[in-house]
Write an enzyme that holds these catalytic residues in place. Structure first.
Site, PDB file in Angstrom:
ATOM      1  N   ASP A 243       0.841  -1.239  -0.064  1.00  0.00           N
ATOM      2  CA  ASP A 243       0.128   0.055  -0.038  1.00  0.00           C
ATOM      3  C   ASP A 243       1.000   1.248  -0.051  1.00  0.00           C
ATOM      4  O   ASP A 243       1.399   1.517   0.926  1.00  0.00           O
ATOM      5  CB  ASP A 243      -1.119   0.092   1.167  1.00  0.00           C
ATOM      6  CG  ASP A 243      -2.125  -0.874   1.011  1.00  0.00           C
ATOM      7  OD1 ASP A 243      -3.289  -0.503   0.279  1.00  0.00           O
ATOM      8  OD2 ASP A 243      -2.147  -1.910   1.602  1.00  0.00           O
ATOM      9  N   CYS A 277      -2.403   9.013   2.249  1.00  0.00           N
ATOM     10  CA  CYS A 277      -1.999   8.765   1.005  1.00  0.00           C
ATOM     11  C   CYS A 277      -3.277   8.953  -0.102  1.00  0.00           C
ATOM     12  O   CYS A 277      -2.873   8.900  -1.210  1.00  0.00           O
ATOM     13  CB  CYS A 277      -1.839   7.321   1.048  1.00  0.00           C
ATOM     14  SG  CYS A 277      -3.095   6.636   1.728  1.00  0.00           S
TER      15      CYS A 277
HETATM   16  P1  NAD Z   1       8.308   5.055   4.807  1.00  0.00           P
HETATM   17  O1  NAD Z   1       8.171   4.106   3.783  1.00  0.00           O
HETATM   18  O2  NAD Z   1       9.634   5.869   5.050  1.00  0.00           O
HETATM   19  O3  NAD Z   1       8.486   4.073   6.043  1.00  0.00           O
HETATM   20  C1  NAD Z   1       7.287   3.067   6.337  1.00  0.00           C
HETATM   21  C2  NAD Z   1       7.913   1.990   6.987  1.00  0.00           C
HETATM   22  O4  NAD Z   1       8.929   1.263   6.423  1.00  0.00           O
HETATM   23  C3  NAD Z   1       8.337   2.552   8.543  1.00  0.00           C
HETATM   24  O5  NAD Z   1       8.039   1.601   9.662  1.00  0.00           O
HETATM   25  C4  NAD Z   1       9.958   2.410   8.065  1.00  0.00           C
HETATM   26  O6  NAD Z   1      10.789   2.135   9.199  1.00  0.00           O
HETATM   27  C5  NAD Z   1       9.788   1.191   7.280  1.00  0.00           C
HETATM   28  N1  NAD Z   1      11.040   1.087   6.597  1.00  0.00           N
HETATM   29  C6  NAD Z   1      12.046   1.900   6.194  1.00  0.00           C
HETATM   30  N2  NAD Z   1      12.925   1.442   5.208  1.00  0.00           N
HETATM   31  C7  NAD Z   1      12.852   0.059   5.205  1.00  0.00           C
HETATM   32  C8  NAD Z   1      13.353  -1.190   4.548  1.00  0.00           C
HETATM   33  N3  NAD Z   1      14.509  -0.965   3.612  1.00  0.00           N
HETATM   34  N4  NAD Z   1      12.643  -2.391   4.766  1.00  0.00           N
HETATM   35  C9  NAD Z   1      11.958  -2.491   5.389  1.00  0.00           C
HETATM   36  N5  NAD Z   1      11.194  -1.565   6.158  1.00  0.00           N
HETATM   37  C10 NAD Z   1      11.500  -0.212   5.976  1.00  0.00           C
HETATM   38  O7  NAD Z   1       6.872   5.919   4.910  1.00  0.00           O
HETATM   39  P2  NAD Z   1       6.476   6.883   5.866  1.00  0.00           P
HETATM   40  O8  NAD Z   1       7.214   7.975   5.608  1.00  0.00           O
HETATM   41  O9  NAD Z   1       6.576   6.489   7.296  1.00  0.00           O
HETATM   42  O10 NAD Z   1       4.890   7.119   5.306  1.00  0.00           O
HETATM   43  C11 NAD Z   1       4.572   8.021   4.278  1.00  0.00           C
HETATM   44  C12 NAD Z   1       4.121   7.250   3.051  1.00  0.00           C
HETATM   45  O11 NAD Z   1       3.301   6.229   3.183  1.00  0.00           O
HETATM   46  C13 NAD Z   1       3.719   8.024   1.961  1.00  0.00           C
HETATM   47  O12 NAD Z   1       4.252   7.618   0.729  1.00  0.00           O
HETATM   48  C14 NAD Z   1       2.124   7.472   1.993  1.00  0.00           C
HETATM   49  O13 NAD Z   1       1.343   7.669   0.704  1.00  0.00           O
HETATM   50  C15 NAD Z   1       2.302   6.130   2.359  1.00  0.00           C
HETATM   51  N6  NAD Z   1       1.152   5.614   2.641  1.00  0.00           N
HETATM   52  C16 NAD Z   1       0.383   4.862   1.901  1.00  0.00           C
HETATM   53  C17 NAD Z   1      -1.094   4.396   2.586  1.00  0.00           C
HETATM   54  C18 NAD Z   1      -1.867   3.239   1.787  1.00  0.00           C
HETATM   55  O14 NAD Z   1      -2.613   2.770   2.488  1.00  0.00           O
HETATM   56  N7  NAD Z   1      -1.479   3.528   0.599  1.00  0.00           N
HETATM   57  C19 NAD Z   1      -1.544   4.781   3.870  1.00  0.00           C
HETATM   58  C20 NAD Z   1      -0.615   5.738   4.400  1.00  0.00           C
HETATM   59  C21 NAD Z   1       0.656   6.214   4.090  1.00  0.00           C
END
Ligand code: NAD
Length: 469
Positions: A243, A277
């Site tokens: 997502d 998002c």
């Molecule tokens: P992010 O991708 O920076 O982090 C999300 C999670 O991934 C965190 O827990 C982070 O620690 C972890 N992470 C980071 N690098 C990783 C790796 N290499 N391997 C595994 N895990 C790792 O996202 P964010 O800044 O916390 O959130 C914002 C983003 O989330 C935006 O792009 C937003 O659109 C998206 N989002 C999507 C939805 C949806 O349902 N489609 C909902 C909410 C947010």
């Protein structure tokens, strides 16, 4: 991290979590080092055995009891969201209510969705066979979640996973982990065996260790594109649910109720300070009502009160960090340098970035093409609905879209032509009901959340077939 895990992991570092609004310390949390992955997996294996042996009525009762407990302490959950993620108190209360609903829907799924009869006699050749399929747990599911809905997005993974009889290795956002920790505590207090959910707080290195571990059968990830791509590369042969981000368009036709469109777009664009998002990022307005819409939208935006998210009257809280707000500011500066006009906002105090509207943004600019994830909106004029649908579809990924129109044919043409996981009619892109299928179209999208859909993704059918001859 439990006391037993601390003993096995050895020296444990702590991470400070800071209030995005005033920089105060919200709390400290133990960080799980990436090299503790074997400890996590051993616990999760026990959890998988415990989870699958829970009868469905127990899974349902645990989820319902947790939902009741969150309801009884709703304000406490909401304050936690405000302090760690910077949502306004009203928005945080709404997220908490949605989390209660997500858990209740998950309980329903545990009771209802156990499998189906297979109609073996529907085609010639198998009349003597009789049977069914069951929905079996996958085993260990990794759940990786972002900061922006730190409670309900975690519930969207834990609820269906528990309903399906799975264990979860949960890595919440290290920027806002406390809502997730409170949710897990509540589930355990409601009777969930402790080992069913293993929470580990940490950053990318820990996330990488979890998603690449072979015993993990599925990664359910919500977050940004770059992280999604890194996870996809590391995960290997396992199920993936992705997502990812959005850049939602909303089409405003001249035949719509303009006041309704303006009010809905203001809410849709600035909810959670645009860190949403499905937040409205591009508003495409038909030429015949462009000036009227723009003037009302700018006037309404200027009235929003940005500030302390704990105050009842605040409409827009801070972004998650000063650096996130600086990035949004820089993206607007870059578009401005390329000829875009800034109609309001664009000033920053720490992590608080004031709602900003632009027009005349070049169509190859990142504000048009990519997700900005900030309280920033781009306005663009169009003549025909076909042209607007073409503009809506320009980015190569999409989650939700919206259209405001009084004409049913226009609404249905947009529903048909817009490439998105959801098209909201007479609503902004920012509408979601927790039981509906939720996910994206085009690049990077895999799977659907929405409790029933995640539950089905988190279970595997097993056929039982009886030969009566
Ligand atoms: P992010 O991708 O920076 O982090 C999300 C999670 O991934 C965190 O827990 C982070 O620690 C972890 N992470 C980071 N690098 C990783 C790796 N290499 N391997 C595994 N895990 C790792 O996202 P964010 O800044 O916390 O959130 C914002 C983003 O989330 C935006 O792009 C937003 O659109 C998206 N989002 C999507 C939805 C949806 O349902 N489609 C909902 C909410 C947010």
């Amino acid at each position: 991290m439990t006391a037993a895990m601390r003993r096995e992991v050895g020296d444990v570092k702590e991470l400070g979590v800071f209030n995005p609004y005033d920089g105060s310390l919200v709390g400290r949390v133990a960080v799980t080092p990436a090299d503790a992955i074997d400890v996590l997996l051993a616990r999760a294996r026990d959890g998988a055995a415990a989870a699958r042996s829970l009868p469905r009525h127990r899974r349902a009762t645990i989820l319902e009891t947790a939902a009741q407990q969150i309801d009884a302490t709703c304000e406490d959950f909401a304050r936690t969201i405000v302090r760690e993620a910077g949502k306004t108190i009203a928005q945080a209360r709404k997220e908490t209510l949605r989390c209660i609903n997500t858990l209740k829907l998950s309980a329903d799924e545990a009771r209802r969705n156990a499998g189906e009869i297979v109609p073996f006699d529907a085609y010639a050749g198998s009349e003597a066979r009789q049977g069914w399929f069951t929905r079996e747990p996958l085993g260990i599911i990794a759940a990786i979640t972002p900061y922006n809905d730190p409670l309900n997005l975690v519930a969207h993974k834990l609820g269906p996973a528990i309903a399906g009889g799975n264990a979860v290795l949960l890595k919440p956002s290290e920027l806002a982990p406390f809502s997730a920790l409170k949710l897990v505590e509540t589930l355990i207090a409601a009777g969930l065996p402790e080992s069913v959910i293993t929470v580990a707080v940490g950053g990318a290195d820990l996330g990488h260790a979890i998603v690449s571990a072979r015993p993990v059968r599925m990664v359910s990830f919500t977050g940004g594109f770059a992280t999604g791509e890194a996870i996809t590369r590391a995960a290997g042969l396992k199920k993936l649910a992705m997502d990812l981000g959005g850049n939602a368009p909303v089409i405003v036709m001249a035949d719509c109720d303009l006041d309704k469109a303006v009010a809905a777009c203001i809410s849709g664009a600035y909810w959670a300070a645009g860190q949403n998002c499905i937040g409205t990022q591009r508003i495409l307005v038909q030429a015949g009502c462009y000036d009227r819409f723009r003037d009302a939208f700018v006037a309404g935006t200027k009235k929003l009160r940005a500030g302390d998210p704990e105050l009842e009257g605040t409409d827009v809280g801070p972004m998650i960090s000063v650096s996130a707000a600086e990035k949004a500011e820089a993206a607007v500066d870059a578009a401005h340098a390329r000829g875009a006009r800034i109609l309001c906002g664009h000033w920053r105090a720490g992590a608080l970035y004031h709602p900003t509207i632009l027009e005349a943004v070049p169509r190859d600019d990142r504000l048009w093409r990519e997700e900005v994830f900030a309280p920033v909106v781009v306005l663009e004029r169009f003549e025909t609905l076909d042209e607007a649908i073409g503009m809506a579809n320009e980015p190569d990924y999409s989650l939700h879209a919206g259209i405001f129109t009084g004409n049913l044919a226009h609404a249905l043409a947009a529903a048909d032509g817009i490439e998105a996981g959801g098209v909201m009619i007479n609503d902004s892109s920012d509408y979601r009901f927790d039981a509906m299928p939720f996910g994206g179209f085009k690049h990077g999208s895999m799977g659907r959340e929405g409790v029933r859909f995640a539950y089905e993704d988190m279970t595997q059918p097993k056929v039982v077939c009886i030969n009566r001859t």
